[in-house]
Design an enzyme around this catalytic site. Structure first.
Site, PDB file in Angstrom:
ATOM      1  CB  VAL A 122      -0.941   0.012   1.227  1.00 29.46           C
ATOM      2  CG1 VAL A 122      -1.796   1.276   1.242  1.00 29.46           C
ATOM      3  CG2 VAL A 122      -1.820  -1.239   1.244  1.00 29.46           C
ATOM      4  CD  GLU A 123       3.237   4.773  -4.372  1.00 28.26           C
ATOM      5  OE1 GLU A 123       3.826   5.814  -4.724  1.00 28.26           O
ATOM      6  OE2 GLU A 123       3.000   3.826  -5.154  1.00 28.26           O
TER       7      GLU A 123
END
Length: 129
Positions: A122-123
């Site tokens: 998850v960015e």
């Protein structure tokens, strides 16, 4: 022909952990909705949503290989990245990388990377002027 993404589907091994991460840590809203045959759950944010499938109990139709930990997601934060970093720290979520400069869909972005309970990458990013 294509205008925007409406929703994506996330397959999870740990439904409660998934919901907790995306609602309590990332601030999304849990929504239940009814189809003609079942009740389903989604995570809403902005004008998008993530439908949740529980591994081994996926709804059809589904991806050919629907498996936990196979997504690489990038979200644009609604708050400064420093606030995101503080919230992640308060929740005990380790940052894998960042802040780092990246190229987003419409601009340069400054990002941190974490893993959700299913180990999806998850960015979380903020646009850079």
């Amino acid at each position: 022909m294509i205008h925007h993404v409406d929703h994506i589907v996330l397959t999870t091994r740990d439904l409660a952990g998934c919901i907790r991460f995306y609602t309590e840590v990332l601030g999304m809203q849990l929504e239940s909705f009814q189809t003609p045959t079942e009740t389903r759950q989604a995570l809403k944010f902005g004008s998008q949503k993530i439908n949740i499938h529980e591994w081994g109990k996926e709804f059809t139709p589904r991806a050919h290989v629907a498996a936990p930990g196979t997504l690489d997601l990038c979200f644009i934060a609604s708050v400064p990245l420093e606030q995101v970093i503080a919230r992640l720290a308060a929740a005990g979520v380790p940052i894998l990388e960042g802040p780092v400069m990246k190229t987003g869909a419409v601009s340069k972005i400054r990002s941190v990377y974490v893993r959700d309970p299913d180990l999806n990458l998850v960015e979380i990013s903020e646009p850079v002027a």
